[in-house]
Write an enzyme that holds these catalytic residues in place. Structure first.
Site, short mmCIF file in Angstrom:
data_model
loop_
_atom_site.label_atom_id
_atom_site.label_comp_id
_atom_site.label_asym_id
_atom_site.label_seq_id
_atom_site.Cartn_x
_atom_site.Cartn_y
_atom_site.Cartn_z
N GLU A 195 -10.91 -1.60 0.72
CA GLU A 195 -10.08 -2.82 1.70
C GLU A 195 -10.20 -1.38 3.12
OE1 GLU A 195 -6.41 -1.46 0.34
OE2 GLU A 195 -5.02 -3.71 1.07
N ASN A 197 -4.72 -9.42 4.68
CA ASN A 197 -5.04 -8.70 4.27
C ASN A 197 -6.76 -9.50 3.65
OD1 ASN A 197 -6.70 -6.16 3.01
ND2 ASN A 197 -4.69 -5.39 2.05
N LYS A 242 -5.51 -10.80 0.29
CA LYS A 242 -4.52 -10.50 -0.77
C LYS A 242 -3.40 -11.09 -1.26
CE LYS A 242 -2.86 -5.17 -1.30
NZ LYS A 242 -2.83 -4.01 -1.12
N GLU A 261 2.60 -3.27 4.26
CA GLU A 261 2.39 -4.33 4.52
C GLU A 261 2.73 -6.19 4.35
OE1 GLU A 261 -0.93 -2.35 0.85
OE2 GLU A 261 -1.48 -4.19 1.39
N CYS A 301 -6.81 -3.98 -3.82
CA CYS A 301 -6.05 -3.23 -4.37
C CYS A 301 -4.48 -3.03 -4.74
CB CYS A 301 -5.18 -2.68 -2.95
SG CYS A 301 -5.30 -0.46 -2.85
N ASN A 320 -7.00 1.05 -0.60
CA ASN A 320 -6.34 2.48 -0.32
C ASN A 320 -4.95 2.74 -0.91
OD1 ASN A 320 -7.20 1.75 3.38
ND2 ASN A 320 -8.92 1.05 1.23
N1 ING Z 1 -2.36 0.32 -1.72
C1 ING Z 1 -1.50 0.75 -3.12
C2 ING Z 1 -1.96 0.05 -4.69
O1 ING Z 1 -1.81 -0.49 -4.51
C3 ING Z 1 0.91 0.79 -4.71
C4 ING Z 1 0.34 0.74 -3.15
C5 ING Z 1 0.72 2.51 -4.97
C6 ING Z 1 1.37 0.42 -5.69
C7 ING Z 1 0.87 2.64 -6.19
C8 ING Z 1 2.05 0.83 -5.85
C9 ING Z 1 2.39 1.92 -7.39
O2 ING Z 1 -2.79 0.63 -5.37
C10 ING Z 1 -2.15 -0.87 -1.58
N2 ING Z 1 -2.92 -1.47 -0.43
O3 ING Z 1 -1.90 -1.69 -1.97
#
Ligand code: ING
Length: 309
Positions: free
Chosen positions: A47, A107, A124, A143, A169, A194
């Site tokens: 991503e 995205n 996304k 985001e 993601c 990411n």
């Molecule tokens: N990053 C993370 C993901 O979903 C996240 C944000 C991490 C949300 C962990 C909830 C828990 O992997 C992106 N860019 O969506």
């Protein structure tokens, strides 16, 4: 003769704010060459791979972030990647920030075939994080501030002699993502991510970051009897540790390839696409077993509502 697709996950290490797109593309070309040397027919990149993960920064005016977006694809910096793909005869998935001619910010990921033609685009849908500025936090996750929710749904395309879908993601954490593609008979879901290993806006699960990463993709693969290729941009990016953990999951839910580092690394697997048919015709024969008359809440209700007292 089994229908086989050799895929590569081209995990990258961090991209710092000062890293130029050209320097990143040189890394992607090197990874694509490594993947091709292992017989890969399609390469999945992470991503937002062309730049640092800029939603970690607050900007009073979101337009200040437009320099992190691509106005054309391919553009001058990405053209060498498309040209190398044609030279090698490989296709690829690329995640990047898209700024459309009419000013919309997404995205985005694209699927490019071995002739260098963009054959699919995804934007996304699930944008995680928060809208407000958290000045005390070591980094933001904005985001929702910088991107609009995707407006293309979750399509599945016939490509590389397979039914291929894309997501990005956070989408991988939502069962709806895989099920909408599963209802289009998806065989390979490609996604980049990411994922900060510390989330300032929600605590308590940092230690399970990789478990939740793999759990989400293994479940999606098993419950929709498809392959899932999940590819990280990992490592410490501007002080923020991003999870690596790239994997290729089989329709059994098993991990059949996994990254060993948090840097630039290629993982590959030969997908026996006929494996998808095992559970599509049995445990997850949707047409035989699903009872949609009982599923209405999934579409009609956005947030949870507790039972009456
Ligand atoms: N990053 C993370 C993901 O979903 C996240 C944000 C991490 C949300 C962990 C909830 C828990 O992997 C992106 N860019 O969506």
């Amino acid at each position: 003769m089994a229908r086989t697709l050799i895929v590569a996950g081209a995990q990258t290490g961090p991209v710092q704010r000062s890293d130029s797109r050209a320097s990143v593309v040189r890394r992607l070309i090197d990874l694509m060459r490594q993947a091709h040397a292992r017989g890969a027919q399609v390469v999945v990149f992470p991503e937002l791979v062309l730049t640092t993960f800029f939603p970690r920064y607050w900007a009073d005016n979101p337009a200040e972030m437009d320099s992190w977006f691509e106005r054309e694809m391919p553009g001058p910096d990405t053209k060498p990647l498309f040209e190398e793909a044609v030279r090698l005869g490989v296709g690829f998935y690329l995640g990047y920030a898209e700024l459309t001619e009419d000013g919309h910010h997404y995205n985005t990921s694209i699927l490019v075939d071995k002739s260098g033609k963009i054959i699919a685009k995804y934007r996304k849908v699930h944008l995680p994080g928060h809208l407000e500025h958290l000045p005390e936090a070591p980094w933001q996750h904005l985001e929702k501030r910088y991107f609009e929710p995707g407006n293309l749904g979750f399509p599945v395309w016939r490509a590389f002699d397979a039914n291929v879908g894309m997501c990005i993601c956070n989408d991988r954490r939502w069962p709806e993502t895989y099920r909408v593609m599963g209802l289009q008979d998806v065989e390979v879901v490609m996604l980049g991510y990411n994922t900060p290993t510390h989330l300032p806006w929600v605590s308590g699960y940092d230690n399970l970051s990789d478990f939740h990463n793999k759990l989400s993709m293994q479940a999606g693969a098993y419950q929709n009897s498809c392959f899932v290729v999940g590819v990280a941009k990992g490592g410490v990016e501007e002080g923020c540790d991003l999870l690596a953990g790239s994997v290729i999951c089989a329709p059994s839910g098993e991990i059949i390839a996994q990254a060993a580092t948090n840097g630039d690394e290629v993982i590959t697997a030969a997908l026996n696409l006929d494996m998808c048919a095992i559970n599509k015709g049995a445990t997850f024969n949707f047409g035989l077993h699903r009872r949609t008359e009982h599923y209405k809440l999934i579409v009609e209700r956005t947030g949870a509502q507790p039972p009456a007292a």
